[in-house]
Scaffold this active site. Sequence first.
Site, PDB file in Angstrom:
ATOM      1  N   GLU A  34      -7.016   0.746  -4.681  1.00 49.78           N
ATOM      2  CA  GLU A  34      -7.029   0.606  -3.220  1.00 49.78           C
ATOM      3  C   GLU A  34      -8.366   0.098  -2.661  1.00 49.78           C
ATOM      4  O   GLU A  34      -8.381  -0.836  -1.858  1.00 49.78           O
ATOM      5  CB  GLU A  34      -6.642   1.937  -2.568  1.00 49.78           C
ATOM      6  CG  GLU A  34      -5.161   2.235  -2.735  1.00 49.78           C
ATOM      7  CD  GLU A  34      -4.826   3.714  -2.586  1.00 49.78           C
ATOM      8  OE1 GLU A  34      -5.704   4.485  -2.158  1.00 49.78           O
ATOM      9  OE2 GLU A  34      -3.684   4.076  -2.902  1.00 49.78           O
ATOM     10  N   ASP A  75     -12.963   5.308   1.546  1.00 48.85           N
ATOM     11  CA  ASP A  75     -11.533   5.363   1.886  1.00 48.85           C
ATOM     12  C   ASP A  75     -11.088   6.801   2.047  1.00 48.85           C
ATOM     13  O   ASP A  75     -10.918   7.521   1.068  1.00 48.85           O
ATOM     14  CB  ASP A  75     -10.730   4.654   0.786  1.00 48.85           C
ATOM     15  CG  ASP A  75      -9.216   4.686   1.059  1.00 48.85           C
ATOM     16  OD1 ASP A  75      -8.776   5.372   2.007  1.00 48.85           O
ATOM     17  OD2 ASP A  75      -8.481   4.017   0.311  1.00 48.85           O
ATOM     18  N   LYS A  92       3.069  11.366  -3.280  1.00 44.61           N
ATOM     19  CA  LYS A  92       2.085  10.714  -4.142  1.00 44.61           C
ATOM     20  C   LYS A  92       1.230  11.745  -4.884  1.00 44.61           C
ATOM     21  O   LYS A  92       0.762  11.491  -5.992  1.00 44.61           O
ATOM     22  CB  LYS A  92       1.210   9.816  -3.272  1.00 44.61           C
ATOM     23  CG  LYS A  92       0.305   8.869  -4.026  1.00 44.61           C
ATOM     24  CD  LYS A  92      -0.286   7.894  -3.027  1.00 44.61           C
ATOM     25  CE  LYS A  92      -1.388   7.045  -3.615  1.00 44.61           C
ATOM     26  NZ  LYS A  92      -1.903   6.104  -2.592  1.00 44.61           N
ATOM     27  N   ASP A 125       0.885  -1.169   0.000  1.00 48.08           N
ATOM     28  CA  ASP A 125       0.000   0.000   0.000  1.00 48.08           C
ATOM     29  C   ASP A 125       0.919   1.213   0.000  1.00 48.08           C
ATOM     30  O   ASP A 125       1.510   1.549   1.023  1.00 48.08           O
ATOM     31  CB  ASP A 125      -0.889  -0.039   1.252  1.00 48.08           C
ATOM     32  CG  ASP A 125      -1.734   1.221   1.404  1.00 48.08           C
ATOM     33  OD1 ASP A 125      -1.674   2.101   0.526  1.00 48.08           O
ATOM     34  OD2 ASP A 125      -2.456   1.320   2.418  1.00 48.08           O
TER      35      ASP A 125
HETATM   36 MG    MG Z   1      -4.561   4.687   1.899  1.00 52.39          MG
END
Ligand code: MG
Length: 624
Positions: free
Chosen positions: A183, A205, A86, A25
């Site tokens: 994800e 999420d 990211k 992850d």
């Molecule tokens: Mg995450």
Amino acid sequence: MVLLQIAEPGQSDAPHERRLAVGIDLGTTNSLVATVRSGMAVVLNDELGRSLLPSVVRYTGDGCEVGYEAQAHQTSDPRNTVVSVKRFMGRGLKDIAHRESMPYLFDDAPGMVRLHTAAGPKSPVEVSADILRALRERGEAALGGDLVGAVITVPAYFDDAQRQATKDAARLAGLNVLRLLNEPTAAAIAYGLDNAAEGVYAVYDLGGGTFDISILKLSRGVFEVLSTGGDSALGGDDFDQRIFCWIIEAAKLKPLSPQDARFILSRAREAKEYLTFHGAAPITARLSSGEVVDLTLTTEIFAEITRTLVTKTMQPVRKALRDAKLGVDDVNGVIMVGGATRMPQIQRAVGEFFKKEPLNNLDPDKVVALGAAKQANLLAGNRSADDWLLLDVIPLSLGLEMMGGLVEKIIPRNSTIPIARAQDFTTFRDGQTALAVHVVQGERELVTDCRSLARFELRGIPPMVAGAARIRVTFQVDADGLLSVSAREQTAGVEASVVVKPSYGLSDDEIAHMLKDSLEHSRDDAMRRALKEIQVEAQRLIEAVQSALKSDGELLADDERARIEAAIVALQAAALGENRRHITLAMDTLDADTKDFAARRMDKNIRRALAGRSVAEIAGEESQ
Ligand code: MG
Ligand code: ADP
């Protein structure tokens, strides 16, 4: 003859033959690595027993530090300490919001952004590679061998450029990428298999920097993503930011130095996490300016100052449900993912919206890594008895530019991937030997309103009359969401293709904007499309008649010819205008005026074809 040796069950004492694979992850805030051991997905810890690796890299004169070590220098060395990299993946400088308030030295060269650090210029791909390398080493140390590969997770809304950048980072880190995985889908794998639950699930999420919502359908071990949505500029960090602003205001602070700002921001985050388990959080700090902060933040104030953020996450949720053509009552459960879903106001809001308690029995920090590990284990060939399939979707429709600047959608939005779709096209003009292929992305009807992804040309089409050539264009989106397009002319077999890797891609805002636009303009677009279509049709008719006049003009009397030419001119004039009825009428006129001519041409051609040949010959040809 070679005999295969078959081990007896339970006798195979060669565990090294098990193919070592990990799930990673790669988070904006925190990253994790997990694997499947004795059939169970587990997160691999560092030597101090910590599972999270902060996604922070600090560059020094002689190398780099990753994780907690780097995070410790965030305040003292902000310029060389890269956080939330990211957000920069696959992005150009102009795509990055609030870059003035960031402590980095940005390079203004075109292409993906670059940061100047004590260790030289670094691209987000290189910074991510440093994080991935640390995770790979952790994995190899824990598993005692080289990894055959890794499954790496990305937000569902990552576009081609961001996915490609993630793959490049993995390669740079010496990892073999078995697959990129969305994800929320990874989270569903973790939950779906453990609980063997059937029905429709929403995956909510909320991480440090991104928000993703996915609507999934689980049935008999098969996952299908019905729709996805989200906001890549919304996460736990924004809650820190709200507390930060509240502190500045409540303590009446003067403008802060970058160091002090970072310091206050980390105090804000601590307070936020503390409030998950307590009714009030003390916030104290002494700044380099000598100012002192001494405040108490209550859960009530916290909920109040972040109410709009919580509400903001519900818009993509509603939209994702609409896209899946489902109502709240169709959802059997809601899976909570990401550290920020621990906040009580989030749990409450999600529970109220879906009218049910969210599922949170797996650790929201780890659930994505655990699902990725299961997928990696499967892809590495350590297949267990339960065999399952995984489907993801593409966020925006993919299509081609047609005559008149219209878009022909080949793969509609929210199609599950991997997917391949082919469609046949033909030439527009007699003797046309090349075809321009323009690949676009978006929901609108006109090319100018969509995003251009790639262009290429197919050459070497044998000259034929307009409409006779058959060109098959194939769109293929692989499991990682990367698109390749190929065009093949069927008779000569000439082929051309392109893999679409845009230099940098769309933000969620742009995607949301394009979708909103397409809804608002759909009526408009339909009218414009109809007009363009008829204009193209008119042009086609004119060219066909002109070509017939050229080849068989001798079949016409002078007055007939004059009438046809006048009808062509009238149609040309009508086609320049925007009145569809006028164009249709002019086409009908030209059609009527050329009816006799067409019949005579047909006779002539049949006579020519039949001349000097026996009936048997012709019949034989037909039956071939
Ligand atoms: Mg995450
Ligand atoms: P990402 O996927 O972006 O790496 P994570 O899932 O690791 O993010 O979530 C990180 C976010 O979760 C951060 O904003 C962090 O402050 C927040 N978080 C972690 N623990 C808690 C907690 N106990 N209460 C509230 N927020 C938390």
